[in-house]
Design a protein around this motif. Structure first.
Motif, PDB file in Angstrom:
ATOM      1  N   MET A   1       0.838  -1.180   0.000  1.00 21.16           N
ATOM      2  CA  MET A   1       0.000   0.000   0.000  1.00 21.16           C
ATOM      3  C   MET A   1       0.883   1.243   0.000  1.00 21.16           C
ATOM      4  O   MET A   1       1.842   1.307   0.728  1.00 21.16           O
ATOM      5  CB  MET A   1      -0.892   0.023   1.233  1.00 21.16           C
ATOM      6  N   GLN A   2       0.462   2.213  -0.819  1.00 22.87           N
ATOM      7  CA  GLN A   2       1.281   3.417  -0.885  1.00 22.87           C
ATOM      8  C   GLN A   2       0.500   4.722  -0.961  1.00 22.87           C
ATOM      9  O   GLN A   2       1.067   5.797  -0.823  1.00 22.87           O
ATOM     10  CB  GLN A   2       2.251   3.326  -2.051  1.00 22.87           C
ATOM     11  N   ILE A   3      -0.827   4.652  -1.151  1.00 22.80           N
ATOM     12  CA  ILE A   3      -1.604   5.886  -1.286  1.00 22.80           C
ATOM     13  C   ILE A   3      -2.059   6.406   0.076  1.00 22.80           C
ATOM     14  O   ILE A   3      -2.633   5.680   0.872  1.00 22.80           O
ATOM     15  CB  ILE A   3      -2.844   5.674  -2.184  1.00 22.80           C
ATOM     16  N   THR A   4      -1.796   7.684   0.319  1.00 22.76           N
ATOM     17  CA  THR A   4      -2.357   8.407   1.453  1.00 22.76           C
ATOM     18  C   THR A   4      -3.584   9.144   0.941  1.00 22.76           C
ATOM     19  O   THR A   4      -3.555   9.722  -0.145  1.00 22.76           O
ATOM     20  CB  THR A   4      -1.337   9.418   2.010  1.00 22.76           C
ATOM     21  N   GLU A   5      -4.690   9.097   1.699  1.00 22.51           N
ATOM     22  CA  GLU A   5      -5.918   9.803   1.331  1.00 22.51           C
ATOM     23  C   GLU A   5      -6.117  10.976   2.276  1.00 22.51           C
ATOM     24  O   GLU A   5      -6.069  10.806   3.495  1.00 22.51           O
ATOM     25  CB  GLU A   5      -7.130   8.877   1.385  1.00 22.51           C
ATOM     26  N   ILE A   6      -6.357  12.145   1.713  1.00 22.63           N
ATOM     27  CA  ILE A   6      -6.596  13.351   2.502  1.00 22.63           C
ATOM     28  C   ILE A   6      -8.019  13.811   2.201  1.00 22.63           C
ATOM     29  O   ILE A   6      -8.343  14.131   1.055  1.00 22.63           O
ATOM     30  CB  ILE A   6      -5.585  14.458   2.154  1.00 22.63           C
ATOM     31  N   TYR A   7      -8.878  13.796   3.214  1.00 24.54           N
ATOM     32  CA  TYR A   7     -10.279  14.199   3.068  1.00 24.54           C
ATOM     33  C   TYR A   7     -10.443  15.622   3.588  1.00 24.54           C
ATOM     34  O   TYR A   7     -10.042  15.921   4.713  1.00 24.54           O
ATOM     35  CB  TYR A   7     -11.200  13.265   3.858  1.00 24.54           C
ATOM     36  N   LEU A   8     -11.051  16.488   2.781  1.00 23.05           N
ATOM     37  CA  LEU A   8     -11.360  17.855   3.156  1.00 23.05           C
ATOM     38  C   LEU A   8     -12.885  17.974   3.165  1.00 23.05           C
ATOM     39  O   LEU A   8     -13.528  17.853   2.120  1.00 23.05           O
ATOM     40  CB  LEU A   8     -10.770  18.840   2.146  1.00 23.05           C
ATOM     41  N   VAL A   9     -13.466  18.177   4.346  1.00 20.91           N
ATOM     42  CA  VAL A   9     -14.922  18.198   4.471  1.00 20.91           C
ATOM     43  C   VAL A   9     -15.427  19.608   4.174  1.00 20.91           C
ATOM     44  O   VAL A   9     -15.079  20.562   4.870  1.00 20.91           O
ATOM     45  CB  VAL A   9     -15.371  17.728   5.870  1.00 20.91           C
ATOM     46  N   PHE A  49     -20.530  16.631   1.916  1.00 20.03           N
ATOM     47  CA  PHE A  49     -19.702  16.688   0.717  1.00 20.03           C
ATOM     48  C   PHE A  49     -18.250  16.809   1.147  1.00 20.03           C
ATOM     49  O   PHE A  49     -17.919  17.625   2.012  1.00 20.03           O
ATOM     50  CB  PHE A  49     -20.089  17.890  -0.146  1.00 20.03           C
ATOM     51  N   HIS A  50     -17.384  15.980   0.560  1.00 21.99           N
ATOM     52  CA  HIS A  50     -15.956  16.092   0.838  1.00 21.99           C
ATOM     53  C   HIS A  50     -15.172  15.996  -0.463  1.00 21.99           C
ATOM     54  O   HIS A  50     -15.642  15.465  -1.460  1.00 21.99           O
ATOM     55  CB  HIS A  50     -15.480  15.033   1.843  1.00 21.99           C
ATOM     56  N   LEU A  51     -13.983  16.520  -0.403  1.00 22.40           N
ATOM     57  CA  LEU A  51     -13.009  16.374  -1.477  1.00 22.40           C
ATOM     58  C   LEU A  51     -11.952  15.412  -0.958  1.00 22.40           C
ATOM     59  O   LEU A  51     -11.632  15.425   0.237  1.00 22.40           O
ATOM     60  CB  LEU A  51     -12.359  17.716  -1.818  1.00 22.40           C
ATOM     61  N   VAL A  52     -11.407  14.587  -1.840  1.00 25.08           N
ATOM     62  CA  VAL A  52     -10.364  13.668  -1.411  1.00 25.08           C
ATOM     63  C   VAL A  52      -9.177  13.784  -2.357  1.00 25.08           C
ATOM     64  O   VAL A  52      -9.344  13.871  -3.576  1.00 25.08           O
ATOM     65  CB  VAL A  52     -10.880  12.206  -1.304  1.00 25.08           C
ATOM     66  N   ILE A  53      -8.001  13.828  -1.760  1.00 25.00           N
ATOM     67  CA  ILE A  53      -6.751  13.880  -2.509  1.00 25.00           C
ATOM     68  C   ILE A  53      -6.025  12.568  -2.272  1.00 25.00           C
ATOM     69  O   ILE A  53      -5.852  12.149  -1.117  1.00 25.00           O
ATOM     70  CB  ILE A  53      -5.876  15.055  -2.033  1.00 25.00           C
ATOM     71  N   HIS A  54      -5.634  11.904  -3.345  1.00 20.66           N
ATOM     72  CA  HIS A  54      -4.823  10.684  -3.245  1.00 20.66           C
ATOM     73  C   HIS A  54      -3.388  11.052  -3.597  1.00 20.66           C
ATOM     74  O   HIS A  54      -3.146  11.623  -4.660  1.00 20.66           O
ATOM     75  CB  HIS A  54      -5.308   9.616  -4.225  1.00 20.66           C
ATOM     76  N   THR A  55      -2.467  10.712  -2.716  1.00 18.13           N
ATOM     77  CA  THR A  55      -1.072  10.991  -2.993  1.00 18.13           C
ATOM     78  C   THR A  55      -0.207   9.807  -2.584  1.00 18.13           C
ATOM     79  O   THR A  55      -0.430   9.259  -1.513  1.00 18.13           O
ATOM     80  CB  THR A  55      -0.614  12.302  -2.298  1.00 18.13           C
ATOM     81  N   PRO A  56       0.701   9.337  -3.412  1.00 20.02           N
ATOM     82  CA  PRO A  56       0.972   9.851  -4.750  1.00 20.02           C
ATOM     83  C   PRO A  56      -0.143   9.466  -5.712  1.00 20.02           C
ATOM     84  O   PRO A  56      -0.892   8.523  -5.467  1.00 20.02           O
ATOM     85  CB  PRO A  56       2.280   9.154  -5.137  1.00 20.02           C
ATOM     86  N   ALA A  57      -0.230  10.192  -6.801  1.00 19.52           N
ATOM     87  CA  ALA A  57      -1.235   9.889  -7.825  1.00 19.52           C
ATOM     88  C   ALA A  57      -0.816   8.616  -8.560  1.00 19.52           C
ATOM     89  O   ALA A  57       0.301   8.512  -9.034  1.00 19.52           O
ATOM     90  CB  ALA A  57      -1.351  11.050  -8.799  1.00 19.52           C
ATOM     91  N   LEU A  58      -1.710   7.635  -8.582  1.00 18.73           N
ATOM     92  CA  LEU A  58      -1.467   6.394  -9.319  1.00 18.73           C
ATOM     93  C   LEU A  58      -2.557   6.247 -10.375  1.00 18.73           C
ATOM     94  O   LEU A  58      -3.669   6.724 -10.190  1.00 18.73           O
ATOM     95  CB  LEU A  58      -1.486   5.194  -8.380  1.00 18.73           C
ATOM     96  N   PHE A  59      -2.243   5.541 -11.432  1.00 17.05           N
ATOM     97  CA  PHE A  59      -3.184   5.399 -12.532  1.00 17.05           C
ATOM     98  C   PHE A  59      -3.295   3.941 -12.958  1.00 17.05           C
ATOM     99  O   PHE A  59      -2.410   3.133 -12.680  1.00 17.05           O
ATOM    100  CB  PHE A  59      -2.733   6.259 -13.729  1.00 17.05           C
TER     101      PHE A  59
END
Length: 78
Positions: A1-9, A49-59
């Motif tokens: 596992m390598q993705i960190t998720e950042i939730y902004l409410v 409603f939240h925004l989520v950022i995945h880092t690092p970006a994987l595809f």
């Protein structure tokens, strides 16, 4: 596992279960879910409603490999 998720409410409230802990989120909160932490949203207000950022970006296949189903017991949801 390598993705960190950042939730902004942005608005509303919700409860998220991370491993064995329930956290209540509300507008203005920021939550960081570390790689490999089992988590699920359990309840939320109608206006949530939240925004989520995945880092690092994987595809593609790399991103799909990051998503794994976990047993309910790991989240304390027997």
């Amino acid at each position: 596992m390598q993705i960190t998720e950042i939730y902004l409410v942005s608005r509303g409230t919700a409860q998220i279960r991370i491993e064995q802990e329930t956290i209540t989120l509300q507008a203005g909160d920021l939550l960081v879910v570390e790689p490999g932490e089992a988590h699920t949203f359990s309840v939320h207000s109608l206006d949530y409603f939240h925004l989520v950022i995945h880092t690092p970006a994987l595809f593609g296949d790399d991103a799909r490999r990051e998503k794994q189903a976990v047993p309910r017991s790991r989240l304390g949801l027997d």
